[in-house]
Design a protein around this motif. Structure first.
Motif, PDB file in Angstrom:
ATOM      1  N   ASP A 310       0.341  11.207  -1.659  1.00  0.00           N
ATOM      2  CA  ASP A 310       0.864  11.414  -3.009  1.00  0.00           C
ATOM      3  C   ASP A 310       2.368  11.686  -2.953  1.00  0.00           C
ATOM      4  O   ASP A 310       2.865  12.334  -2.029  1.00  0.00           O
ATOM      5  CB  ASP A 310       0.165  12.591  -3.688  1.00  0.00           C
ATOM      6  N   LEU A 311       3.068  11.190  -3.958  1.00  0.00           N
ATOM      7  CA  LEU A 311       4.497  11.430  -4.089  1.00  0.00           C
ATOM      8  C   LEU A 311       4.728  12.147  -5.419  1.00  0.00           C
ATOM      9  O   LEU A 311       4.655  11.532  -6.481  1.00  0.00           O
ATOM     10  CB  LEU A 311       5.289  10.114  -4.049  1.00  0.00           C
ATOM     11  N   PRO A 312       5.001  13.438  -5.396  1.00  0.00           N
ATOM     12  CA  PRO A 312       5.195  14.169  -6.658  1.00  0.00           C
ATOM     13  C   PRO A 312       6.447  13.690  -7.383  1.00  0.00           C
ATOM     14  O   PRO A 312       7.488  13.428  -6.751  1.00  0.00           O
ATOM     15  CB  PRO A 312       5.328  15.630  -6.205  1.00  0.00           C
ATOM     16  N   PRO A 313       6.393  13.571  -8.706  1.00  0.00           N
ATOM     17  CA  PRO A 313       7.560  13.099  -9.468  1.00  0.00           C
ATOM     18  C   PRO A 313       8.673  14.125  -9.581  1.00  0.00           C
ATOM     19  O   PRO A 313       9.698  13.839 -10.208  1.00  0.00           O
ATOM     20  CB  PRO A 313       6.962  12.769 -10.836  1.00  0.00           C
ATOM     21  N   THR A 314       8.507  15.290  -8.996  1.00  0.00           N
ATOM     22  CA  THR A 314       9.549  16.314  -9.032  1.00  0.00           C
ATOM     23  C   THR A 314      10.538  16.161  -7.882  1.00  0.00           C
ATOM     24  O   THR A 314      11.424  17.004  -7.726  1.00  0.00           O
ATOM     25  CB  THR A 314       8.912  17.704  -8.971  1.00  0.00           C
ATOM     26  N   ARG A 315      10.384  15.105  -7.080  1.00  0.00           N
ATOM     27  CA  ARG A 315      11.302  14.837  -5.984  1.00  0.00           C
ATOM     28  C   ARG A 315      11.930  13.463  -6.184  1.00  0.00           C
ATOM     29  O   ARG A 315      11.506  12.667  -7.030  1.00  0.00           O
ATOM     30  CB  ARG A 315      10.570  14.881  -4.643  1.00  0.00           C
ATOM     31  N   LYS A 316      12.961  13.169  -5.399  1.00  0.00           N
ATOM     32  CA  LYS A 316      13.584  11.846  -5.377  1.00  0.00           C
ATOM     33  C   LYS A 316      13.353  11.224  -4.004  1.00  0.00           C
ATOM     34  O   LYS A 316      13.199  11.943  -3.016  1.00  0.00           O
ATOM     35  CB  LYS A 316      15.082  11.945  -5.700  1.00  0.00           C
ATOM     36  N   TYR A 317      13.361   9.881  -3.931  1.00  0.00           N
ATOM     37  CA  TYR A 317      12.905   9.219  -2.709  1.00  0.00           C
ATOM     38  C   TYR A 317      13.784   8.023  -2.359  1.00  0.00           C
ATOM     39  O   TYR A 317      14.341   7.359  -3.234  1.00  0.00           O
ATOM     40  CB  TYR A 317      11.461   8.747  -2.864  1.00  0.00           C
ATOM     41  N   ILE A 318      13.843   7.765  -1.052  1.00  0.00           N
ATOM     42  CA  ILE A 318      14.412   6.527  -0.511  1.00  0.00           C
ATOM     43  C   ILE A 318      13.309   5.845   0.282  1.00  0.00           C
ATOM     44  O   ILE A 318      12.870   6.342   1.320  1.00  0.00           O
ATOM     45  CB  ILE A 318      15.631   6.793   0.384  1.00  0.00           C
ATOM     46  N   PHE A 319      12.824   4.708  -0.215  1.00  0.00           N
ATOM     47  CA  PHE A 319      11.817   3.915   0.477  1.00  0.00           C
ATOM     48  C   PHE A 319      12.522   2.973   1.453  1.00  0.00           C
ATOM     49  O   PHE A 319      13.406   2.202   1.050  1.00  0.00           O
ATOM     50  CB  PHE A 319      11.000   3.087  -0.509  1.00  0.00           C
ATOM     51  N   GLY A 320      12.115   3.027   2.707  1.00  0.00           N
ATOM     52  CA  GLY A 320      12.618   2.084   3.699  1.00  0.00           C
ATOM     53  C   GLY A 320      11.595   0.994   3.939  1.00  0.00           C
ATOM     54  O   GLY A 320      10.510   1.256   4.462  1.00  0.00           O
ATOM     55  N   TYR A 321      11.932  -0.239   3.560  1.00  0.00           N
ATOM     56  CA  TYR A 321      10.987  -1.351   3.654  1.00  0.00           C
ATOM     57  C   TYR A 321      11.181  -2.088   4.973  1.00  0.00           C
ATOM     58  O   TYR A 321      12.294  -2.490   5.317  1.00  0.00           O
ATOM     59  CB  TYR A 321      11.190  -2.308   2.471  1.00  0.00           C
ATOM     60  N   HIS A 322      10.084  -2.312   5.707  1.00  0.00           N
ATOM     61  CA  HIS A 322      10.104  -3.000   6.997  1.00  0.00           C
ATOM     62  C   HIS A 322       8.895  -3.948   7.070  1.00  0.00           C
ATOM     63  O   HIS A 322       7.802  -3.587   6.631  1.00  0.00           O
ATOM     64  CB  HIS A 322      10.020  -2.000   8.146  1.00  0.00           C
ATOM     65  N   PRO A 323       9.052  -5.131   7.650  1.00  0.00           N
ATOM     66  CA  PRO A 323      10.305  -5.764   8.079  1.00  0.00           C
ATOM     67  C   PRO A 323      10.953  -6.523   6.929  1.00  0.00           C
ATOM     68  O   PRO A 323      10.369  -6.640   5.843  1.00  0.00           O
ATOM     69  CB  PRO A 323       9.818  -6.720   9.161  1.00  0.00           C
ATOM     70  N   HIS A 324      12.146  -7.063   7.193  1.00  0.00           N
ATOM     71  CA  HIS A 324      12.857  -7.812   6.160  1.00  0.00           C
ATOM     72  C   HIS A 324      12.173  -9.137   5.861  1.00  0.00           C
ATOM     73  O   HIS A 324      12.079  -9.561   4.699  1.00  0.00           O
ATOM     74  CB  HIS A 324      14.304  -8.061   6.602  1.00  0.00           C
ATOM     75  N   GLY A 325      11.667  -9.803   6.908  1.00  0.00           N
ATOM     76  CA  GLY A 325      11.125 -11.135   6.719  1.00  0.00           C
ATOM     77  C   GLY A 325      12.238 -12.121   6.407  1.00  0.00           C
ATOM     78  O   GLY A 325      13.418 -11.858   6.660  1.00  0.00           O
ATOM     79  N   ILE A 326      11.874 -13.260   5.850  1.00  0.00           N
ATOM     80  CA  ILE A 326      12.883 -14.262   5.491  1.00  0.00           C
ATOM     81  C   ILE A 326      13.485 -13.961   4.123  1.00  0.00           C
ATOM     82  O   ILE A 326      14.704 -13.899   3.952  1.00  0.00           O
ATOM     83  CB  ILE A 326      12.276 -15.675   5.515  1.00  0.00           C
ATOM     84  N   ILE A 327      12.641 -13.722   3.133  1.00  0.00           N
ATOM     85  CA  ILE A 327      13.121 -13.511   1.762  1.00  0.00           C
ATOM     86  C   ILE A 327      12.604 -12.200   1.176  1.00  0.00           C
ATOM     87  O   ILE A 327      12.964 -11.842   0.059  1.00  0.00           O
ATOM     88  CB  ILE A 327      12.732 -14.712   0.870  1.00  0.00           C
ATOM     89  N   SER A 328      11.768 -11.454   1.858  1.00  0.00           N
ATOM     90  CA  SER A 328      11.223 -10.170   1.378  1.00  0.00           C
ATOM     91  C   SER A 328      10.426 -10.349   0.089  1.00  0.00           C
ATOM     92  O   SER A 328      10.635  -9.648  -0.903  1.00  0.00           O
ATOM     93  CB  SER A 328      12.344  -9.150   1.161  1.00  0.00           C
ATOM     94  N   ALA A 444       5.196  -3.432   5.907  1.00  0.00           N
ATOM     95  CA  ALA A 444       4.564  -4.590   5.264  1.00  0.00           C
ATOM     96  C   ALA A 444       3.956  -5.484   6.335  1.00  0.00           C
ATOM     97  O   ALA A 444       4.665  -6.206   7.039  1.00  0.00           O
ATOM     98  CB  ALA A 444       5.588  -5.361   4.432  1.00  0.00           C
ATOM     99  N   PHE A 445       2.637  -5.432   6.450  1.00  0.00           N
ATOM    100  CA  PHE A 445       1.932  -6.289   7.395  1.00  0.00           C
ATOM    101  C   PHE A 445       1.790  -7.680   6.787  1.00  0.00           C
ATOM    102  O   PHE A 445       1.212  -7.845   5.717  1.00  0.00           O
ATOM    103  CB  PHE A 445       0.546  -5.712   7.697  1.00  0.00           C
ATOM    104  N   GLY A 446       2.326  -8.679   7.490  1.00  0.00           N
ATOM    105  CA  GLY A 446       2.245 -10.052   7.023  1.00  0.00           C
ATOM    106  C   GLY A 446       3.529 -10.603   6.454  1.00  0.00           C
ATOM    107  O   GLY A 446       3.599 -11.802   6.157  1.00  0.00           O
ATOM    108  N   GLU A 447       4.563  -9.784   6.296  1.00  0.00           N
ATOM    109  CA  GLU A 447       5.829 -10.278   5.740  1.00  0.00           C
ATOM    110  C   GLU A 447       6.457 -11.335   6.643  1.00  0.00           C
ATOM    111  O   GLU A 447       7.018 -12.329   6.153  1.00  0.00           O
ATOM    112  CB  GLU A 447       6.791  -9.107   5.564  1.00  0.00           C
TER     113      GLU A 447
END
Length: 556
Positions: A310-328, A444-447
């Protein structure tokens, strides 16, 4: 001893109808040794109490009992004990239902394994457990026609623990279930990520490829493709051609002088606008993000967003997306649209996917991506998004998604591998400390499987040219190929390959000013972030990356 039945002391069958009592002797009990085939029924408006300790459940039938021919004595009685449980008191609703029956005997396991038992007779049975075989551990659950016992090993662990018996939670479990619960509890201590599962229509698509028409080594899509799948392909075409179509339309307008009075002010607005960096999200349209076409876009692969914490809405977040793939494509489906239900899984959080600032200098295309809520990946943009807006105008409930590997990582995108350019990427960690945003790893599995591209090992000179373009022009030119619109082998469209996007555990970050940030704190958070990615990989690689060619590698 009854000579006809061959059993000792078998109690008589009692029949009650409309207040009348009729006692008849049991003419026969079918009891096949090893198969436990029993036919003993009592019909009444209410179940009659059996005097024998052997009979533990009353099966209600509408017709008169039939006589059986033969028995084998005590073995039949013993098998009865393993197949019939004590019946609970009937509710008023069950007393009002028509009295129907089912004979439970030696063919129970076979009927259950084929599904015939519940497909044909589930509606006729009480909403209760019908029988339990202690010798084989076969359990039949009549609730909503759910099959049990033989499919236990295929069920999810969470579903096994919630099995209902006679309308109440079962107080006992088999030895196998206890072992599984114990092992899952031990694993939970080492890894707090829940189990996830991969369900898709892969088999149907595999059959389509097998039956496809072949010409010159190319497999062409058959004509009988379902209509929804055709619409999914159209949705992907719309997004893949978005840059080319918007730029072409803009130059078409420029060729018509009547539109010049509109084009000149638009170009001035585009060069002076701060919509991509001020963090106000004025151009963001929730209606645009929820259009049915983006739902079709996500179903094309198909793509699925998995929530682990769970991500409580009382915080702020930086999502790190991996891997980049070709076009994401996965990042676009999960965080730029509502195709995968981000707002339902993480309510109260406004997420913005970040992209290169140069994309906001392309006429008309900039308006297209601003409607999704995309923002620039610059430091100014990240700071404004995470420090403005929200309930208290301090950025609470805001989030940004950064594809950390960037263009450099796109050159490492090969099917079946997971190479992450992350060892020296610590800028997003510093931004998290400056803004007080928690770090959330996303894997991201399959990117990397959505396209094929030339390998740098087999074409080293081409890879060097790509790296030179990256250093000088700050973007790369991957030599890729995918599938076509009407074929499975040649084209620039992504393959229909499964995408599973897993959102990991948030790492809490304490906010500090620019001069107070220490390298030790940055390195610690970076190591913890990489550790969470490794945990996610180890937990889900056998589920979502069963056909991998190697393990996950962290590159510089």
């Amino acid at each position: 001893m009854d000579r006809e039945s061959g059993s000792t002391g078998t109690p008589p069958v009692i029949t009650r109808k409309k207040g009348k009592k009729t006692a008849t002797k049991n003419k026969g009990v079918d009891a096949n040794v090893g198969t436990s085939n029993l036919k003993e029924t009592i019909t009444a408006d209410e179940p009659a109490a059996a005097s024998s300790s052997v009979v533990k459940e009353v099966v209600v039938v509408p017709s008169t009992p039939k006589k059986s021919k033969g028995s084998k004595g005590k073995k039949g009685s013993a098998s009865l004990d393993s197949h019939i449980e004590s019946s609970s008191s009937k509710t008023p609703q069950q007393e009002q239902q028509p009295k129907k029956a089912a004979v439970i005997g030696s063919n129970m396991a076979l009927a259950e394994s084929t599904g015939d038992f519940f497909e044909k007779a589930a509606d006729e049975l009480p909403v209760k457990t019908m029988a339990t075989s202690s010798s084989k551990g076969v359990q039949v659950n009549g609730v909503n026609g759910v099959r049990g016992g033989l499919d236990d090993e295929k069920e999810r662990p969470s579903e096994k623990g919630n099995r209902l018996v006679n309308g109440e939670r079962s107080g006992t479990a088999t030895l196998t279930q206890r072992k599984q619960q114990k092992s899952s509890a031990l694993k939970a201590k080492d890894n707090d990520y829940p189990p996830l599962y991969d369900d898709d229509e892969r088999e149907d698509r595999r059959l389509d490829r097998i039956q496809a028409y072949r010409a010159a080594g190319i497999r062409f899509a058959p004509w009988n493709i379902p209509y929804r799948r055709r619409m999914q392909t159209v949705a992907v075409i719309i997004h893949c051609l978005s840059i080319a179509s918007t730029v072409s339309f803009f130059f078409f307008l420029c060729a018509i002088p009547i539109f010049w009075p509109l084009i000149i002010p638009y170009l001035l607005h585009m060069s002076l606008s701060k919509n991509a960096t001020d963090g106000r999200l004025r151009m963001r349209s929730e209606r645009w993000r929820r259009l049915p076409v983006w739902k079709l876009f996500g179903e094309y692969f198909p793509a699925k967003l998995h929530k682990t914490h769970d991500l409580p809405p009382t915080r702020k977040y930086i999502f790190g997306y991996h891997p980049h793939g070709i076009i994401s494509h996965g990042a676009f489906a999960a965080f730029a649209t509502e195709a995968l239900g981000f707002s339902e899984k993480f309510p109260g959080i406004t997420n913005s996917l970040l992209t290169l600032d140069s994309n906001f200098r392309i006429p008309l295309y900039r308006d297209y991506i601003l409607a999704f809520g995309l923002q620039s990946v610059s430091k100014e943009s990240i700071t404004n998004i995470l420090t403005k807006g929200g309930p208290n105008n301090e950025g609470m409930g805001r989030a940004v998604t950064i594809v950390v590997g960037g263009a450099r990582e796109s050159l490492e995108a090969q099917p079946g591998v997971m190479n992450l350019v992350l060892a020296d990427r610590k800028g997003f960690v510093k931004m998290a400390i400056r803004t007080g945003a928690d770090l959330v790893p996303v894997l991201a599995f399959g990117e990397n499987d959505l396209y094929d591209q030339l390998s740098p090992k087999t074409h080293p000179w081409l890879h060097k040219a790509q790296m030179w373009v990256l250093r000088t022009l700050k973007f790369t030119l991957p030599f890729l190929h995918g599938r076509g619109i009407f074929n499975y082998d040649v084209g620039l469209m992504p393959y229909r390959r499964r995408l599973n996007i897993v959102v990991g555990r948030p790492i809490m970050v304490a906010q500090k000013r620019e001069g107070e940030i220490e390298n030790e704190e940055v390195n610690r958070l970076h190591s913890e972030y990489v550790g969470e990615l490794e945990k996610m990989w180890e937990k889900y690689k056998d589920v979502f990356a069963a056909g991998r060619r190697g393990e996950m590698n962290i590159l510089k």
